[in-house]
Motif scaffolding. Structure first.
Motif, PDB file in Angstrom:
ATOM      1  N   LEU A 281       9.578  47.721   7.591  1.00 43.28           N
ATOM      2  CA  LEU A 281       8.365  47.218   6.944  1.00 43.28           C
ATOM      3  C   LEU A 281       7.858  48.232   5.935  1.00 43.28           C
ATOM      4  O   LEU A 281       7.807  49.433   6.223  1.00 43.28           O
ATOM      5  CB  LEU A 281       7.269  46.952   7.981  1.00 43.28           C
ATOM      6  CG  LEU A 281       7.268  45.618   8.732  1.00 43.28           C
ATOM      7  CD1 LEU A 281       8.510  45.454   9.578  1.00 43.28           C
ATOM      8  CD2 LEU A 281       6.032  45.513   9.603  1.00 43.28           C
ATOM      9  N   VAL A 286       9.618  43.367   3.399  1.00 44.66           N
ATOM     10  CA  VAL A 286      10.176  43.450   4.751  1.00 44.66           C
ATOM     11  C   VAL A 286      11.678  43.245   4.619  1.00 44.66           C
ATOM     12  O   VAL A 286      12.134  42.265   4.009  1.00 44.66           O
ATOM     13  CB  VAL A 286       9.580  42.375   5.683  1.00 44.66           C
ATOM     14  CG1 VAL A 286      10.274  42.406   7.038  1.00 44.66           C
ATOM     15  CG2 VAL A 286       8.087  42.570   5.845  1.00 44.66           C
ATOM     16  N   HIS A 303       6.436  41.412  -0.882  1.00 45.42           N
ATOM     17  CA  HIS A 303       5.000  41.317  -0.620  1.00 45.42           C
ATOM     18  C   HIS A 303       4.329  40.264  -1.502  1.00 45.42           C
ATOM     19  O   HIS A 303       3.331  39.649  -1.102  1.00 45.42           O
ATOM     20  CB  HIS A 303       4.343  42.682  -0.836  1.00 45.42           C
ATOM     21  CG  HIS A 303       2.887  42.708  -0.507  1.00 45.42           C
ATOM     22  ND1 HIS A 303       1.886  42.454  -1.439  1.00 45.42           N
ATOM     23  CD2 HIS A 303       2.241  42.930   0.669  1.00 45.42           C
ATOM     24  CE1 HIS A 303       0.710  42.532  -0.857  1.00 45.42           C
ATOM     25  NE2 HIS A 303       0.886  42.827   0.424  1.00 45.42           N
ATOM     26  N   TYR A 309       5.831  36.916   3.493  1.00 42.96           N
ATOM     27  CA  TYR A 309       5.708  38.322   3.876  1.00 42.96           C
ATOM     28  C   TYR A 309       4.917  38.458   5.171  1.00 42.96           C
ATOM     29  O   TYR A 309       5.302  39.216   6.080  1.00 42.96           O
ATOM     30  CB  TYR A 309       5.037  39.093   2.751  1.00 42.96           C
ATOM     31  CG  TYR A 309       4.841  40.573   3.024  1.00 42.96           C
ATOM     32  CD1 TYR A 309       5.872  41.477   2.840  1.00 42.96           C
ATOM     33  CD2 TYR A 309       3.606  41.055   3.464  1.00 42.96           C
ATOM     34  CE1 TYR A 309       5.690  42.828   3.083  1.00 42.96           C
ATOM     35  CE2 TYR A 309       3.408  42.413   3.715  1.00 42.96           C
ATOM     36  CZ  TYR A 309       4.452  43.295   3.518  1.00 42.96           C
ATOM     37  OH  TYR A 309       4.268  44.635   3.771  1.00 42.96           O
ATOM     38  N   ARG A 313       6.485  39.987   8.590  1.00 45.12           N
ATOM     39  CA  ARG A 313       5.902  41.184   9.224  1.00 45.12           C
ATOM     40  C   ARG A 313       5.803  41.027  10.737  1.00 45.12           C
ATOM     41  O   ARG A 313       5.747  42.025  11.469  1.00 45.12           O
ATOM     42  CB  ARG A 313       4.501  41.462   8.655  1.00 45.12           C
ATOM     43  CG  ARG A 313       4.505  42.210   7.339  1.00 45.12           C
ATOM     44  CD  ARG A 313       3.085  42.503   6.894  1.00 45.12           C
ATOM     45  NE  ARG A 313       2.372  43.327   7.889  1.00 45.12           N
ATOM     46  CZ  ARG A 313       2.401  44.651   7.904  1.00 45.12           C
ATOM     47  NH1 ARG A 313       3.101  45.313   6.993  1.00 45.12           N
ATOM     48  NH2 ARG A 313       1.726  45.312   8.808  1.00 45.12           N
ATOM     49  N   ARG A 314       5.786  39.798  11.211  1.00 42.49           N
ATOM     50  CA  ARG A 314       5.681  39.557  12.654  1.00 42.49           C
ATOM     51  C   ARG A 314       7.046  39.527  13.336  1.00 42.49           C
ATOM     52  O   ARG A 314       7.113  39.456  14.560  1.00 42.49           O
ATOM     53  CB  ARG A 314       4.942  38.245  12.911  1.00 42.49           C
ATOM     54  CG  ARG A 314       3.476  38.270  12.464  1.00 42.49           C
ATOM     55  CD  ARG A 314       2.708  37.064  12.995  1.00 42.49           C
ATOM     56  NE  ARG A 314       3.185  35.811  12.418  1.00 42.49           N
ATOM     57  CZ  ARG A 314       2.714  35.280  11.299  1.00 42.49           C
ATOM     58  NH1 ARG A 314       1.763  35.907  10.612  1.00 42.49           N
ATOM     59  NH2 ARG A 314       3.186  34.124  10.851  1.00 42.49           N
TER      60      ARG A 314
END
Length: 323
Positions: A281, A286, A303, A309, A313-314
């Motif tokens: 990250l 990512v 991003h 994005y 990120r999760r």
């Protein structure tokens, strides 16, 4: 992802057995059993009730976390799967059965098979006060013979046991496991190159017999990874004080690496990509290693695509990369 705690009833049963237990003796037994497994041995090293308890205290939390993670991945892609019966092959102290009982409220019938009498006795004792598992059936005997005599089940689990079967017997055992699975077969092995190789060999054999991969692979094709890479996942779990003492460990946690495959009679409706390593990250993008229906791919989610994005990120190692 927060690792699952052992069910309250199981923790209470284990805690009760800690009363008056010599931690030093249990640690020595657990270390000896661990060395035997690392050297290619099997559960024959677990010869007494004290051995079985030491093994359970050392290994149940990690095995439970790995099996639960595998079942959760299956449930995510098959939310309507509601098995009524479980066949737990190579059940040991019953860890996979506890994990399945937690994952599926629909389970009513639990049949366990294992050749080790000390582990069988411990499993029955640990489940004595459980509302779900107290009526389980536990047959003692070698895998091939007991499996041949067992009734089919909606869900069949072989957890950390394929490695204890000789190379010449594995193909026949895989066929038996699949024949007993009315709907789904889950195989879980240590997340080592050797464990992965066993999973992949059985995966290939059973796909040729008509099975379909539900998880982790997003396809029924050949694994796209090339040695020395291998497919495995990890779960970090906290160590309780007794756990740390048994393992002579200083860190308050351990990382359990595992490989698995869940095979079904019918193909799943969706096959999202699978995250094969912890993503990188940054504020720019990512970057994630994905296994997709079209093969291996390094995904870069910028991003500037804020929705994608935020979703990327999760992502965590082992997740299905849902749209």
């Amino acid at each position: 992802m927060t690792p699952p705690d052992l069910p309250a009833a199981l923790r209470a049963a284990l805690d009760a057995k800690l009363q008056g237990l010599s931690r030093t003796d249990a640690a020595e037994r657990a270390a000896s059993i661990s060395r035997t497994y690392r050297d290619g041995g099997n559960s024959g090293a677990i010869a007494s009730g004290a051995d079985a308890l030491a093994y359970a205290l050392a290994r149940m939390p990690a095995t439970y976390a790995a099996v639960t993670a595998s079942l959760n991945a299956l449930c995510e892609l098959r939310p309507g799967f509601a098995p009524a019966s479980l066949l737990d092959v190579g059940a040991g102290p019953g860890t996979a059965s506890w994990a399945a009982a937690t994952a599926f409220a629909s389970l009513r019938s639990f049949t366990l098979l294992d050749a080790n009498n000390a582990l069988r006795a411990l499993a029955l004792d640990l489940a004595r006060d459980s509302t779900r598992l107290s009526e389980m059936t536990y047959h003692r005997g070698e895998a091939g013979a007991t499996l041949a005599a067992a009734a089919p089940a909606d869900l069949v689990v072989a957890s950390y046991m394929i490695g204890e079967i000789g190379d010449a017997e594995r193909s026949a055992l895989a066929g038996q496991l699949w024949a007993k699975a009315r709907d789904t077969l889950l195989i879980v092995e240590p997340g080592t190159p050797a464990g992965y190789a066993r999973v992949i060999a059985l995966r290939q054999q059973l796909i040729a017999s008509g099975a379909h991969v539900a998880a982790p692979c997003p396809h029924d094709g050949t694994c796209p990874l090339v040695a020395p890479d291998w497919c495995h996942f990890t779960r970090r779990l906290p160590r309780l004080r007794a756990h740390m003492q048994l393992k002579a460990a200083e860190l308050p946690f351990e990382d359990e690496k595992f490989s698995y495959v869940a095979l079904t009679r019918t193909p799943v409706a969706r096959h999202p990509a699978r995250v094969l390593a912890q993503p990188d990250l940054s504020k720019v993008e990512v970057t994630a290693k994905l296994c997709t229906a079209d093969g291996l791919r390094i995904a870069k989610v910028p991003h500037r695509d804020k929705t994608a994005y935020a979703r990327a990120r999760r992502w965590r190692w082992g997740d299905a990369a849902m749209d």
